[in-house]
Design a protein around this motif. Structure first.
Motif, PDB file in Angstrom:
ATOM      1  N   GLY A 150       0.774  -1.234   0.000  1.00  0.00           N
ATOM      2  CA  GLY A 150       0.000   0.000   0.000  1.00  0.00           C
ATOM      3  C   GLY A 150       0.802   1.279   0.000  1.00  0.00           C
ATOM      4  O   GLY A 150       0.248   2.355  -0.205  1.00  0.00           O
ATOM      5  N   ALA A 151       2.112   1.196   0.254  1.00  0.00           N
ATOM      6  CA  ALA A 151       2.887   2.434   0.379  1.00  0.00           C
ATOM      7  C   ALA A 151       4.046   2.514  -0.598  1.00  0.00           C
ATOM      8  O   ALA A 151       4.603   3.584  -0.799  1.00  0.00           O
ATOM      9  N   VAL A 152       4.410   1.391  -1.179  1.00  0.00           N
ATOM     10  CA  VAL A 152       5.640   1.356  -1.966  1.00  0.00           C
ATOM     11  C   VAL A 152       5.400   0.666  -3.305  1.00  0.00           C
ATOM     12  O   VAL A 152       4.732  -0.360  -3.380  1.00  0.00           O
ATOM     13  N   THR A 153       5.923   1.250  -4.360  1.00  0.00           N
ATOM     14  CA  THR A 153       5.971   0.601  -5.666  1.00  0.00           C
ATOM     15  C   THR A 153       7.423   0.573  -6.123  1.00  0.00           C
ATOM     16  O   THR A 153       8.296   1.228  -5.548  1.00  0.00           O
ATOM     17  N   SER A 154       7.677  -0.187  -7.170  1.00  0.00           N
ATOM     18  CA  SER A 154       9.030  -0.255  -7.718  1.00  0.00           C
ATOM     19  C   SER A 154       9.452   1.063  -8.356  1.00  0.00           C
ATOM     20  O   SER A 154      10.612   1.216  -8.758  1.00  0.00           O
ATOM     21  N   ALA A 155       8.524   2.007  -8.462  1.00  0.00           N
ATOM     22  CA  ALA A 155       8.896   3.335  -8.955  1.00  0.00           C
ATOM     23  C   ALA A 155       9.921   3.992  -8.040  1.00  0.00           C
ATOM     24  O   ALA A 155      10.743   4.801  -8.497  1.00  0.00           O
ATOM     25  N   LEU A 156       9.904   3.654  -6.734  1.00  0.00           N
ATOM     26  CA  LEU A 156      10.928   4.183  -5.837  1.00  0.00           C
ATOM     27  C   LEU A 156      12.310   3.697  -6.241  1.00  0.00           C
ATOM     28  O   LEU A 156      13.276   4.455  -6.243  1.00  0.00           O
ATOM     29  N   GLY A 157      12.402   2.404  -6.560  1.00  0.00           N
ATOM     30  CA  GLY A 157      13.682   1.876  -7.031  1.00  0.00           C
ATOM     31  C   GLY A 157      14.133   2.560  -8.304  1.00  0.00           C
ATOM     32  O   GLY A 157      15.326   2.816  -8.504  1.00  0.00           O
ATOM     33  N   ALA A 158      13.173   2.861  -9.180  1.00  0.00           N
ATOM     34  CA  ALA A 158      13.503   3.584 -10.413  1.00  0.00           C
ATOM     35  C   ALA A 158      14.054   4.975 -10.092  1.00  0.00           C
ATOM     36  O   ALA A 158      15.000   5.452 -10.739  1.00  0.00           O
ATOM     37  N   ILE A 159      13.478   5.646  -9.084  1.00  0.00           N
ATOM     38  CA  ILE A 159      13.997   6.951  -8.671  1.00  0.00           C
ATOM     39  C   ILE A 159      15.434   6.814  -8.175  1.00  0.00           C
ATOM     40  O   ILE A 159      16.310   7.623  -8.526  1.00  0.00           O
ATOM     41  N   TYR A 160      15.676   5.810  -7.348  1.00  0.00           N
ATOM     42  CA  TYR A 160      17.030   5.604  -6.829  1.00  0.00           C
ATOM     43  C   TYR A 160      18.017   5.384  -7.973  1.00  0.00           C
ATOM     44  O   TYR A 160      19.154   5.889  -7.935  1.00  0.00           O
ATOM     45  N   MET A 161      17.597   4.639  -8.998  1.00  0.00           N
ATOM     46  CA  MET A 161      18.462   4.403 -10.154  1.00  0.00           C
ATOM     47  C   MET A 161      18.713   5.705 -10.914  1.00  0.00           C
ATOM     48  O   MET A 161      19.829   5.970 -11.366  1.00  0.00           O
ATOM     49  N   GLY A 162      17.668   6.536 -11.037  1.00  0.00           N
ATOM     50  CA  GLY A 162      17.832   7.812 -11.728  1.00  0.00           C
ATOM     51  C   GLY A 162      18.757   8.744 -10.975  1.00  0.00           C
ATOM     52  O   GLY A 162      19.579   9.449 -11.585  1.00  0.00           O
ATOM     53  N   ALA A 163      18.653   8.762  -9.634  1.00  0.00           N
ATOM     54  CA  ALA A 163      19.541   9.604  -8.826  1.00  0.00           C
ATOM     55  C   ALA A 163      20.986   9.135  -8.937  1.00  0.00           C
ATOM     56  O   ALA A 163      21.914   9.950  -9.021  1.00  0.00           O
ATOM     57  N   LYS A 164      21.181   7.819  -8.942  1.00  0.00           N
ATOM     58  CA  LYS A 164      22.531   7.281  -9.084  1.00  0.00           C
ATOM     59  C   LYS A 164      23.124   7.653 -10.432  1.00  0.00           C
ATOM     60  O   LYS A 164      24.305   8.014 -10.540  1.00  0.00           O
ATOM     61  N   GLU A 165      22.293   7.590 -11.470  1.00  0.00           N
ATOM     62  CA  GLU A 165      22.752   7.973 -12.807  1.00  0.00           C
ATOM     63  C   GLU A 165      23.163   9.445 -12.837  1.00  0.00           C
ATOM     64  O   GLU A 165      24.101   9.836 -13.546  1.00  0.00           O
ATOM     65  N   ALA A 166      22.485  10.263 -12.028  1.00  0.00           N
ATOM     66  CA  ALA A 166      22.801  11.695 -11.961  1.00  0.00           C
ATOM     67  C   ALA A 166      23.957  11.992 -11.016  1.00  0.00           C
ATOM     68  O   ALA A 166      24.372  13.156 -10.887  1.00  0.00           O
ATOM     69  N   GLY A 167      24.451  10.974 -10.308  1.00  0.00           N
ATOM     70  CA  GLY A 167      25.557  11.169  -9.374  1.00  0.00           C
ATOM     71  C   GLY A 167      25.137  11.850  -8.089  1.00  0.00           C
ATOM     72  O   GLY A 167      25.969  12.492  -7.427  1.00  0.00           O
ATOM     73  N   TYR A 168      23.868  11.703  -7.723  1.00  0.00           N
ATOM     74  CA  TYR A 168      23.345  12.362  -6.525  1.00  0.00           C
ATOM     75  C   TYR A 168      22.985  11.310  -5.480  1.00  0.00           C
ATOM     76  O   TYR A 168      22.297  10.324  -5.782  1.00  0.00           O
ATOM     77  N   ASP A 169      23.433  11.536  -4.243  1.00  0.00           N
ATOM     78  CA  ASP A 169      23.163  10.604  -3.149  1.00  0.00           C
ATOM     79  C   ASP A 169      21.821  10.963  -2.518  1.00  0.00           C
ATOM     80  O   ASP A 169      21.740  11.711  -1.557  1.00  0.00           O
ATOM     81  N   LEU A 170      20.770  10.405  -3.067  1.00  0.00           N
ATOM     82  CA  LEU A 170      19.422  10.711  -2.607  1.00  0.00           C
ATOM     83  C   LEU A 170      19.158  10.026  -1.264  1.00  0.00           C
ATOM     84  O   LEU A 170      19.344   8.811  -1.134  1.00  0.00           O
ATOM     85  N   PRO A 171      18.737  10.752  -0.245  1.00  0.00           N
ATOM     86  CA  PRO A 171      18.427  10.120   1.048  1.00  0.00           C
ATOM     87  C   PRO A 171      17.328   9.074   0.880  1.00  0.00           C
ATOM     88  O   PRO A 171      16.345   9.307   0.164  1.00  0.00           O
ATOM     89  N   ARG A 172      17.503   7.935   1.536  1.00  0.00           N
ATOM     90  CA  ARG A 172      16.531   6.860   1.417  1.00  0.00           C
ATOM     91  C   ARG A 172      16.532   6.007   2.675  1.00  0.00           C
ATOM     92  O   ARG A 172      17.552   5.891   3.352  1.00  0.00           O
ATOM     93  N   ASP A 173      15.405   5.412   2.978  1.00  0.00           N
ATOM     94  CA  ASP A 173      15.272   4.549   4.145  1.00  0.00           C
ATOM     95  C   ASP A 173      14.655   3.233   3.676  1.00  0.00           C
ATOM     96  O   ASP A 173      13.434   3.126   3.522  1.00  0.00           O
ATOM     97  N   TYR A 174      15.502   2.234   3.453  1.00  0.00           N
ATOM     98  CA  TYR A 174      15.013   0.958   2.925  1.00  0.00           C
ATOM     99  C   TYR A 174      14.099   0.241   3.906  1.00  0.00           C
ATOM    100  O   TYR A 174      13.248  -0.557   3.501  1.00  0.00           O
ATOM    101  N   SER A 175      14.260   0.512   5.199  1.00  0.00           N
ATOM    102  CA  SER A 175      13.415  -0.162   6.183  1.00  0.00           C
ATOM    103  C   SER A 175      11.945   0.221   6.033  1.00  0.00           C
ATOM    104  O   SER A 175      11.056  -0.506   6.484  1.00  0.00           O
ATOM    105  N   ARG A 176      11.687   1.350   5.412  1.00  0.00           N
ATOM    106  CA  ARG A 176      10.299   1.772   5.167  1.00  0.00           C
ATOM    107  C   ARG A 176       9.741   1.136   3.904  1.00  0.00           C
ATOM    108  O   ARG A 176       8.524   1.133   3.690  1.00  0.00           O
TER     109      ARG A 176
END
Length: 500
Positions: A311-337
């Motif tokens: 109900g709170a998470v889709t794989s779109a979050l993983g896609a965002i993380y991949m996009g941030a990595k491609e941009a060289g930006y360390d996007l804050p994230r909490d995998y436990s959530r």
């Protein structure tokens, strides 16, 4: 350094629907919405690119962002994006058609998005929905896959596969091709009710004239209900599904990076798809199926199964993380959530690969009644760990036990030898007897695995029988088959029946 003004986007694209999420540079979600399919194999490359642009524009409206906002990074985890060359073409086409959409774009498969959502450095995603598929992502970015070849040649452990094998079992029983280990009366009622059949001939229309894969897959939920109600045949079908899914992970074990095995939680396996709702019935089979079948397979000393937070998470979050990595930006994230662990397994002791066949413990507790199916879930996940090689030998040496190793029983084990050897033979051959011998292995087990797994798994899923004489023999069922049934693919149910 955190830059709240940056905006990142991620799209999880399926064959029917897609989801987009936008986040700012603090890792805070600013928009999330659903859209149409973005599978380029179904709609074409140009239409796929146009729908991605439209999803981004709609998400900007929801977030209250100006339409001329350029995303810093855009990750696309889409179904149909398994080929790297095609993925590069899709990204290049987006830059060409919509140069101000995003500064950095990365494209990957929808399965890769699930791993990126749950695991920071990689892991395995194991999908079991209508079909099945497994993907390993190592920390170096390399990927390896197993399965996902569709219902005609693959999808082992998926909902369609389970249902098709249940139907095949009923047909083979009626034809006297096979004698199932348990009564099929309840399974037959479930199948007939689901397809609204009067007799089995009516099934042919569903198989050929009006075939609907989703209709078949829907049967699996009802088989799971039957297992919950205590029907051993339904439970056995789900045990075999668990075994098949475990085999996917075992197959990928040859490529797993050591760093993925060395974490506190062990190897992380992200489980996706509706069949995982039947986990309690698949658990024992999965634990058996993940065990190495030959010296090429790795022993996975510890692993944890995870689900994405409902109900709170889709794989779109993983896609965002991949996009941030491609941009060289360390996007804050909490995998436990993002994830919820639901099962952890630890091997009792580290086992050298060369000794796996001699030391891997059986999963059947000593006090399991003889008529209890191997598919019956263990009472706790760690029941398996109570058994040692010494316990196994003690069981096999006891005179008159039901595994038929005592004093001249008819399946060829004679004179109480501790490993099922007849008359001093050192390799478990009982003077040429034809029923229930395991091809010369020292403990009467199938193809060298002490818990009786048939290593020719693709011939029949003769899965994990604790006293197992694997029968790829022409007589197929050695004495004592009431506790063992090796399900093959739908075509050859008799090829791997197993004697208990």
């Amino acid at each position: 350094m955190v830059n709240a003004k940056l905006i990142f986007g991620g799209i999880e694209g399926g064959g029917t629907h897609s989801w987009i999420v936008l986040m700012d540079g603090r890792g805070e979600k600013v928009a999330e919405l659903e859209g149409p399919s973005t599978n380029h194999w179904l709609i074409g490359m140009k239409e796929c690119q146009a729908r991605i642009r439209q999803l981004v524009d709609d998400a900007k409206v929801m977030a209250g962002l100006p339409q001329d906002t350029t995303l810093e990074g855009l990750g696309l985890c889409l179904s149909g994006c398994e080929d790297e060359e095609t993925n590069n073409k899709l990204a290049a086409g987006i830059f060409q058609a919509y140069p101000n959409l995003a500064r950095h774009v990365v494209v990957g498969s929808d399965t890769k998005g699930s791993i990126a959502t749950a695991c920071q450095n990689g892991g395995i995603v194991l999908i079991s929905g209508t079909g099945s598929n497994a993907l390993l992502l190592n920390p170096d970015g390399k990927t390896y896959r197993c399965g996902g070849w569709g219902h005609l040649i693959g999808d082992e452990g998926g909902a369609y596969w389970i249902a098709a094998r249940a139907i095949k079992l009923l047909f083979d029983e009626a034809d006297n091709m096979v004698d199932p280990p348990f009564s099929t009366s309840q399974l037959k009622q479930i199948v007939y009710k689901h397809f609204e059949l009067q007799d089995r001939m009516g099934m042919l229309d569903h198989c050929y004239r009006s075939f609907q894969k989703a209709k078949f897959a829907g049967l699996t939920a009802k088989i799971s209900e039957g297992a919950t109600q205590g029907d051993p045949m339904c439970a056995r079908l789900l045990y075999d599904a668990g075994f098949a899914l475990g085999r996917h992970v075992c197959a990928l074990s040859r490529h797993i990076s050591e760093s993925l095995l060395a974490t506190d939680d062990g190897l992380q396996i992200v489980c996706s798809g509706s069949v995982w709702k039947s986990w309690e019935h698949m658990r024992a089979g999965f634990v058996d199926g993940i065990q190495p079948r030959c010296d090429k397979d790795r022993v996975i000393a510890k692993y944890t199964l995870l689900r994405l937070a409902v109900g709170a998470v889709t794989s779109a979050l993983g896609a965002i993380y991949m996009g941030a990595k491609e941009a060289g930006y360390d996007l804050p994230r909490d995998y436990s959530r993002n994830v919820r662990p639901f099962f952890t397994h630890v091997q009792p002791t580290p086992v050298a690969l060369a000794k796996v066949s001699a030391l891997t413990p059986k999963t059947t507790p000593r006090n399991t009644p003889r008529n209890t199916p191997r598919s019956t879930p263990l009472s706790t996940p760690k029941m398996r760990q109570k058994f040692t090689h010494d316990v196994e030998e003690e069981e096999e040496q006891a005179n008159g036990h039901s595994n038929g190793h005592a004093n001249g029983h008819s399946n060829g084990h004679a004179n109480g030898h501790s490993n099922g050897h007849a008359n001093g033979h050192s390799n478990g051959h009982a003077n040429g007897h034809s029923n229930g011998h395991a091809n010369g292995h020292s403990n009467g087990h199938a193809n060298g695995l002490n818990n009786g797994h048939s290593s020719d798994y693709e011939l029949g899923y003769a899965a994990g029988f604790a006293n197992g004489q694997a029968s790829i023999f022409e007589n197929a069922q050695a004495s004592g088959t009431e506790n063992g049934f090796g399900f093959p693919h739908a075509a050859n149910l008799l090829d791997a029946s197993s004697s208990r």
